[in-house]
Design a protein around this motif. Structure first.
Motif, PDB file in Angstrom:
ATOM      1  N   TYR A 470       0.673  -1.293   0.068  1.00 40.95           N
ATOM      2  CA  TYR A 470      -0.157  -0.029  -0.014  1.00 40.95           C
ATOM      3  C   TYR A 470       1.180   1.011  -0.164  1.00 40.95           C
ATOM      4  CZ  TYR A 470      -4.127  -2.670   0.657  1.00 40.95           C
ATOM      5  OH  TYR A 470      -5.326  -3.872   0.102  1.00 40.95           O
ATOM      6  N   GLN A 471       2.276   1.337   0.676  1.00 42.61           N
ATOM      7  CA  GLN A 471       2.636   2.247   0.692  1.00 42.61           C
ATOM      8  C   GLN A 471       3.138   2.382  -0.846  1.00 42.61           C
ATOM      9  OE1 GLN A 471       3.129   4.915   2.980  1.00 42.61           O
ATOM     10  NE2 GLN A 471       1.846   3.951   4.785  1.00 42.61           N
ATOM     11  N   TYR A 472       3.863   1.098  -1.474  1.00 40.29           N
ATOM     12  CA  TYR A 472       4.308   1.034  -2.603  1.00 40.29           C
ATOM     13  C   TYR A 472       3.238   1.468  -4.053  1.00 40.29           C
ATOM     14  CZ  TYR A 472       6.219   0.198  -7.378  1.00 40.29           C
ATOM     15  OH  TYR A 472       6.910   0.127  -8.388  1.00 40.29           O
ATOM     16  N   PHE A 473       2.252   1.540  -3.904  1.00 33.86           N
ATOM     17  CA  PHE A 473       0.683   1.696  -4.179  1.00 33.86           C
ATOM     18  C   PHE A 473       1.241   3.497  -3.865  1.00 33.86           C
ATOM     19  CE2 PHE A 473      -3.409   2.668  -5.487  1.00 33.86           C
ATOM     20  CZ  PHE A 473      -3.602   3.013  -5.912  1.00 33.86           C
ATOM     21  N   GLY A 474       1.319   4.115  -2.477  1.00 32.71           N
ATOM     22  CA  GLY A 474       1.574   5.181  -2.805  1.00 32.71           C
ATOM     23  C   GLY A 474       2.336   6.465  -3.735  1.00 32.71           C
ATOM     24  N   MET A 475       3.384   5.199  -3.362  1.00 31.65           N
ATOM     25  CA  MET A 475       3.895   6.201  -4.508  1.00 31.65           C
ATOM     26  C   MET A 475       3.656   6.388  -5.908  1.00 31.65           C
ATOM     27  SD  MET A 475       6.798   5.942  -7.526  1.00 31.65           S
ATOM     28  CE  MET A 475       7.211   3.787  -6.983  1.00 31.65           C
TER      29      MET A 475
END
Length: 588
Positions: A470-475
C-alpha cells in the motif's frame, strides 16, 4: 636586438593589460551578481525575509501597481544591459551558470510583463496575504526576538492595510477588462479574509506574537507593543478586511468568470505558453506536455494493476482506488500527534540508508510540524526552507484538518519528496554552498526543485521503504498525481476543459479523495503551469541518470551523480543537462 626587446616588452605589457581587463570583467561580474541579488530583494522583500535577509523585514511590495511593474521593467533592462558587457568566455564554469540563469530570468520576466497578470492580484492558494498570515503566526520566517523585530512587523501591517486598497483598485480594473478569477476560486478566497475579522483582539492571527513576547522584554516594552499592535489591528487591518470581504462578495464574485482556464482570458493563450516556459524551463508546447501526460498515466496504471493483483483485490482499478481511500487500516490515527509520529518513524527507517546514496548532505536542521490552523483547510503538505545561518530549521508542514479521515497510504513517499532527501536536501545544500553567489543560494526553479523532489520518491526501496504494497501504491499514486497534472493543467488552460471535467479525469485515474482532488484542481486554476514542473523535471533527471549509467557502465557512482545534480543548486533543465553531460565526458 634593442628593437626586438622593445617589441617583446610591449607584447608582454599588452598581455598584462588584456589579462587585467579580463580580470576586471570577472570582478565586475561578481559585482553584477551581488547587485542582482540586492535589487531582487528590494523588489521582493517578503522573499528576502523568507531567505533570512532581515534588513527588509519592515518592507512590503505592491506587486500589482503600475509603478511596481515599471520598477520590474527597469530591473530587467538594467541586467540585460549589464550582461552584454561581460566577456562570457572568461567566466568560470559556475559563473557561466550564473550568467545563463540571470539571462533566462530576465527574458521570462520581460515576457510576463507583457501580460495583465497584475489585474488578478489575489487567489486562494498563495500570495502576499497568505505569506503575511504565516509571518504573523510567529513560527515562520519573520523574526520576533527583539523590540525592533516587533516594530518591523507593525510597519508591515501598516503597509498591508494600504496594500489591500491597491489590490481592490486593480481587481476593479480586472473586472472592467475581463481579467478575473473563476467563481469557484473567489468563493474559496472570501473566508480567508472573513476569518481575519475577530471580535476579540486576543483571537486575531496578527496579535499572536504579542501573547508570546520574550521574557527579556520589560513591562513598559510589552505594554507599548501590546497597545501598538491592538491599535494597528483594530483601526487599520480589521476595517480593511471587512472592506475587502464586502467587495469580494458584492462586486467581485458576481463578476467572476464561469470558465476555468486562463485560455479564456484576453491573450490567455499566450500567457499560458509563457507560464509553461517559466515553470518547466523548457520550450515544450502545451500540446506536447498533454500527450506526454496521457502516456505516463497509461504506464503508471499498468503498475497499479500489478499492486492491485498483489494484495488480492478482485474489482476494477477505480474500485481499488475507492478501497484504498476508505480502507480503515490506512486511517488508524486518533490524534494529530500520531500522524507526526508516523513521519518521524519514516525518518528513522531511512537514516542509515541515506549515506549509501548521498555523500553530499546538508548541515541544516530539520523539523516536522502540523500546518497552522488558519490555513490548514486549504493547504497541501509543504516544505519551508530554513535560514542559511542555521537560526531557523527547515520545516516539513503537514495539514491534518480531520485526523479521523487522514489516510497515510502515501506518507512514506510524501516524506521523501517534501523532506529527506527531497526539498530539505536540495534547498539546504544550495543555501550552504559558499561557492554560489547569494542570488543562487536563494533561487528557485520549479522544474529543477520539484523535479528533484519527485525523483527522490523513486529512491524509496533503496532507502528501506515501500515494503508494504500500500505504501508502494502510495508512491505510484503520487507519481500518477503528477502525471495527471500534465493532462489537467494543459486541459484546463489550453484545451478549454472545465473544472468539473478536470475533477472527473482525476477521480478516474487516482486514489485521492474527491475533496483533495477539488482543492488540487482549483490550485491549478489559480497558478497555471506550476503543476507541470514536477513531472517534467523528474523525467529529465531520470533520463540523465539512465544516460550516465549507460555511458559510464562500471564507473557510474550514484553518490557522485547525486552530487553533480545537487551541488550547484537550481537551474533551468538545459543547464543541468549540460552539467551532467560534462561530468559524463570527463569521467570517461
Amino acid at each position: 636586438m634593442k628593437n626586438l626587446k622593445t617589441i617583446a616588452s610591449l607584447f608582454l605589457m599588452s598581455l598584462l593589460i588584456v589579462n587585467c581587463k579580463s580580470d576586471e570583467k570577472v570582478v565586475d561580474f561578481k559585482k553584477i551578481t551581488k547587485n542582482y541579488f540586492d535589487d531582487k530583494n528590494t523588489l521582493n522583500p517578503l522573499d528576502a525575509t523568507q531567505n533570512g535577509q532581515n534588513e527588509y523585514n519592515d518592507q512590503l511590495q505592491f506587486e500589482m501597481t503600475d509603478s511596481y511593474r515599471k520598477k520590474q521593467e527597469e530591473f530587467f533592462n538594467k541586467y540585460e544591459t549589464e550582461l552584454a558587457t561581460v566577456d562570457f568566455d572568461k567566466l568560470s564554469d559556475e559563473e557561466k551558470n550564473s550568467f545563463d540563469i540571470i539571462k533566462w530570468e530576465v527574458s521570462v520576466g520581460k515576457e510576463l510583463l507583457q501580460q495583465n497578470t497584475n489585474l488578478m492580484p489575489l487567489h486562494q492558494f498563495w500570495g502576499t496575504h497568505l505569506t503575511l498570515g504565516q509571518f504573523a503566526g510567529g513560527q515562520s520566517a519573520q523574526p520576533f526576538k527583539t523590540e525592533k523585530d516587533y516594530k518591523n512587523f507593525i510597519k508591515r501591517m501598516d503597509l498591508y492595510s494600504v496594500w489591500i486598497d491597491s489590490a481592490m483598485v486593480y481587481m476593479k480594473k480586472g473586472i472592467d477588462k475581463g481579467m478575473v478569477l473563476p467563481k469557484s476560486l473567489t468563493v474559496k478566497l472570501i473566508p480567508q479574509f472573513e476569518s481575519m475579522v475577530t471580535p476579540n483582539i486576543e483571537d486575531n492571527l496578527f496579535y499572536t506574537t504579542i501573547k508570546t513576547m520574550p521574557a527579556s522584554f520589560s513591562d513598559a516594552q510589552k505594554e507599548e507593543l501590546k497597545n501598538a499592535y491592538t491599535t494597528t489591528i483594530n483601526d487599520k487591518l480589521i476595517p480593511q478586511f471587512k472592506k475587502l470581504t464586502a467587495f469580494l462578495k458584492s462586486d467581485y464574485l458576481p463578476a467572476s468568470r464561469t470558465t476555468s482556464g486562463i485560455g479564456s482570458l484576453p491573450s490567455g493563450e499566450n500567457l499560458y505558453k509563457t507560464y509553461v516556459k517559466q515553470w518547466t524551463t523548457t520550450e515544450m508546447t502545451p500540446e506536447q506536455i498533454h500527450e506526454l501526460g496521457l502516456k505516463e498515466v497509461a504506464r503508471i496504471k499498468t503498475e497499479m494493476e500489478k499492486v492491485k493483483t498483489q494484495v488480492g483485490f478482485k474489482g476494477t482499478l477505480i474500485e481499488f482506488f475507492e478501497h484504498v481511500r476508505n480502507k480503515p487500516e490506512l486511517m488508524p490515527f486518533k490524534k494529530p500527534e500520531e500522524v507526526i509520529a508516523n513521519f518521524e518513524r519514516v525518518y528513522t527507517i531511512i537514516k542509515p540508508n541515506v549515506d549509501k546514496l548521498f555523500s553530499l548532505q546538508p548541515k541544516s536542521k530539520f523539523e516536522i510540524r502540523r500546518t497552522e490552523a488558519f490555513r490548514e483547510k486549504t493547504a497541501s503538505a509543504e516544505y519551508n526552507q530554513g535560514a542559511a545561518d542555521g537560526s531557523r530549521p527547515g520545516v516539513f508542514y503537514v495539514p491534518i484538518p480531520d485526523v479521523n479521515t487522514y489516510n497515510y497510504y502515501g506518507d512514506e513517499d510524501l516524506f521523501l519528496h517534501e523532506a529527506i532527501p527531497g526539498h530539505h536536501f536540495q534547498i539546504s545544500l544550495q543555501q550552504e554552498n559558499a561557492a554560489l553567489p547569494d542570488f543562487r543560494k536563494y533561487n528557485w526553479f520549479g522544474a529543477y526543485g520539484e523535479g528533484w523532489a519527485l525523483y527522490t520518491e523513486s529512491l524509496g526501496k533503496e532507502l528501506g521503504l515501500y515494503t508494504d504494497p500500500y505504501q508502494y501504491f502510495g508512491m505510484l499514486g503520487n507519481e500518477m498525481h503528477r502525471s495527471i497534472r500534465l493532462v489537467v493543467d494543459t486541459g484546463l488552460h489550453s484545451k478549454g476543459w472545465t473544472r468539473e471535467e478536470a475533477i472527473k479525469y482525476s477521480l478516474e485515474n487516482e486514489a485521492e479523495s474527491e475533496a483533495s482532488i477539488i482543492a488540487e484542481i482549483e490550485r491549478y486554476m489559480a497558478i497555471p503551469g506550476q503543476a507541470l514542473s514536477y513531472k517534467i523535471g523528474q523525467m529529465k533527471i531520470l533520463e540523465l541518470r539512465k544516460k550516465a549509467q549507460t555511458e559510464l557502465k562500471g564507473k557510474f557512482d550514484i553518490k557522485k551523480f547525486h552530487q553533480i545534480v545537487l551541488e550547484s543548486g537550481v537551474m533551468p533543465l538545459a543547464l543541468l543537462e549540460k552539467k551532467v553531460d560534462n561530468w559524463i565526458k570527463t569521467s570517461k
